[in-house]
Design a protein around this motif. Sequence first.
Motif, PDB file in Angstrom:
ATOM      1  N   ALA A  61      10.307  -5.029  -5.560  1.00  0.00           N
ATOM      2  CA  ALA A  61      11.508  -5.327  -4.776  1.00  0.00           C
ATOM      3  C   ALA A  61      11.751  -6.830  -4.735  1.00  0.00           C
ATOM      4  CB  ALA A  61      11.353  -4.771  -3.356  1.00  0.00           C
ATOM      5  N   CYS A 111      11.416   4.302  -4.358  1.00  0.00           N
ATOM      6  CA  CYS A 111       9.983   4.554  -4.256  1.00  0.00           C
ATOM      7  C   CYS A 111       9.706   5.627  -3.203  1.00  0.00           C
ATOM      8  CB  CYS A 111       9.257   3.258  -3.907  1.00  0.00           C
ATOM      9  SG  CYS A 111       7.463   3.412  -3.723  1.00  0.00           S
ATOM     10  N   GLU A 112      10.335   5.480  -2.054  1.00  0.00           N
ATOM     11  CA  GLU A 112      10.147   6.448  -0.971  1.00  0.00           C
ATOM     12  C   GLU A 112      10.740   7.814  -1.324  1.00  0.00           C
ATOM     13  OE1 GLU A 112       9.992   3.330   2.804  1.00  0.00           O
ATOM     14  OE2 GLU A 112      11.916   4.232   2.244  1.00  0.00           O
ATOM     15  N   GLY A 156      11.087   0.966  -8.640  1.00  0.00           N
ATOM     16  CA  GLY A 156      10.630   1.584  -7.401  1.00  0.00           C
ATOM     17  C   GLY A 156      10.148   3.002  -7.629  1.00  0.00           C
ATOM     18  N   LYS A 211      11.678  -7.157   6.308  1.00  0.00           N
ATOM     19  CA  LYS A 211      10.387  -7.121   5.615  1.00  0.00           C
ATOM     20  C   LYS A 211      10.464  -7.776   4.240  1.00  0.00           C
ATOM     21  CE  LYS A 211       8.687  -3.002   8.012  1.00  0.00           C
ATOM     22  NZ  LYS A 211       8.268  -1.581   7.856  1.00  0.00           N
ATOM     23  N   TYR A 271      18.347   0.816   8.960  1.00  0.00           N
ATOM     24  CA  TYR A 271      17.470   0.846   7.790  1.00  0.00           C
ATOM     25  C   TYR A 271      17.526  -0.486   7.038  1.00  0.00           C
ATOM     26  CZ  TYR A 271      15.506   2.458   3.308  1.00  0.00           C
ATOM     27  OH  TYR A 271      14.750   2.606   2.161  1.00  0.00           O
ATOM     28  N   LYS A 273      14.308  -3.005   6.621  1.00  0.00           N
ATOM     29  CA  LYS A 273      13.798  -3.281   5.278  1.00  0.00           C
ATOM     30  C   LYS A 273      14.133  -4.708   4.852  1.00  0.00           C
ATOM     31  CE  LYS A 273      12.347   0.983   4.666  1.00  0.00           C
ATOM     32  NZ  LYS A 273      10.922   1.317   4.791  1.00  0.00           N
ATOM     33  N   MET A 295       7.064  -3.149  -2.635  1.00  0.00           N
ATOM     34  CA  MET A 295       7.486  -4.490  -2.214  1.00  0.00           C
ATOM     35  C   MET A 295       7.399  -5.543  -3.330  1.00  0.00           C
ATOM     36  SD  MET A 295       8.999  -5.989   0.219  1.00  0.00           S
ATOM     37  CE  MET A 295       8.785  -4.958   1.687  1.00  0.00           C
ATOM     38  N   ASP A 329       5.227   4.727  -1.078  1.00  0.00           N
ATOM     39  CA  ASP A 329       5.417   4.000   0.179  1.00  0.00           C
ATOM     40  C   ASP A 329       5.934   2.591  -0.069  1.00  0.00           C
ATOM     41  OD1 ASP A 329       3.181   2.262  -0.324  1.00  0.00           O
ATOM     42  OD2 ASP A 329       1.838   3.783   0.476  1.00  0.00           O
ATOM     43  N   GLU A 330       6.433   2.015   0.982  1.00  0.00           N
ATOM     44  CA  GLU A 330       7.066   0.689   0.928  1.00  0.00           C
ATOM     45  C   GLU A 330       6.141  -0.378   0.363  1.00  0.00           C
ATOM     46  OE1 GLU A 330       7.622  -2.196   4.509  1.00  0.00           O
ATOM     47  OE2 GLU A 330       9.202  -0.683   4.601  1.00  0.00           O
ATOM     48  N   LYS A 331       4.868  -0.318   0.725  1.00  0.00           N
ATOM     49  CA  LYS A 331       3.905  -1.340   0.285  1.00  0.00           C
ATOM     50  C   LYS A 331       3.809  -1.390  -1.241  1.00  0.00           C
ATOM     51  CE  LYS A 331      -0.881  -2.856   0.971  1.00  0.00           C
ATOM     52  NZ  LYS A 331      -2.189  -2.539   1.629  1.00  0.00           N
ATOM     53  N   ILE A 371      12.843  -0.051  -2.852  1.00  0.00           N
ATOM     54  CA  ILE A 371      12.073   0.579  -1.781  1.00  0.00           C
ATOM     55  C   ILE A 371      12.537   2.013  -1.544  1.00  0.00           C
ATOM     56  CG2 ILE A 371      11.561   0.490   0.691  1.00  0.00           C
ATOM     57  CD1 ILE A 371      11.775  -2.603   0.437  1.00  0.00           C
TER      58      ILE A 371
END
Length: 347
Positions: free
Chosen positions: A122, A108-109, A244, A67, A60, A64, A119, A114-116, A105
């Motif tokens: 983050a 948020c999840e 997040g 990204k 994980y 992450k 970001m 979602d990750e987008k 992230i």
Amino acid sequence: MAYATASFVVYGTNLDIKPASRRSPAGLAGRRPMVAVVRCVSTRMETGNLVVDQFDLKEYMAEKGRKVNEALDLAVPLRHPEVIHRSMRHSLLAGGKRVRPLLAIASCELVGGDEKAAMPVACASEMIHTMSLIHDDLPCMDNDDLRRGQPTNHVLFGEDTAILAGDALLSFAFEHVAVSTVGVAPERVLRSIVELGNCVGSEGLVAGQIVDISCEGKVVDKDVLEYIHIHKTARLLEGAAVCGAIVGGGDEEEVKRIRSYARCVGLLFQVVDDILDVTKTSEELGKTAGKDLASDKTTYPKLLGLDGAREFAQSLVRKAEGELAVFDAARAAPLYHLARYIAYRQN
């Protein structure tokens, strides 16, 4: 299941413990740093929930983290004036654990986002954190020449450029959230910007820094020490997680629980930092070890002893995990394991 051998600082466990090989630092006579050699899988846990226990934090964090690094690279490109952007990128892209972006992230999840969406906040939390490291390392502050295993910013670029690089990262963090966040209600974007501003200002990171400076060479009690580190360290970790949750659509109760979790984790981060500062070498840490003792700062090991500091760390882990109990186990798994990762990290 593949196992690996790992050596780490232990907090109140019943493992086979043996003394570390390096000599205990001055000021902690009679208290030998302890490490344990155990077989572990990632941050292996036994919560009774198979989904949580089998979660692979290493994978994980790698996914992450990659990204986040790509997003940071794109956010701060090398452009004119080149020297300031080289300075900013030197510290921003120097590696590190990316704990703050991961908290943003994962939070948020956790609430269904979602990750987008997460970001930009983050990345902003990492920009603010990097600013604090650049300024912390300056000769007028901690006067450090090593960070993340590399020369500090002012060593390479000079104090004037380092100060400006930190200033630029701080201001750009807010711009980045405002401009780059998509698919999130404007009022939630605004709330996240306010949260980040509070994290770093005179009621946040700066408050912790100034009280810390004023207490150097003085004996302080646990309440003062906790104030310093809640503001100096925990507040930005807390803010990253809360932002997040906000952009992920979390309700007030969810945000409150995530805030409490992250505050515990943030304080835990500092307690572990204090322990590592007196039990690890500079080579192992990637930064100068023993500097808190050298500057006569009050730390958790100094105030509570190593055993007491470890017990306090363990209590923070338990409290953090308790805040996650009401959430879906699969979504909460990264945050469960991040708390353990912070507790058992080696640098």
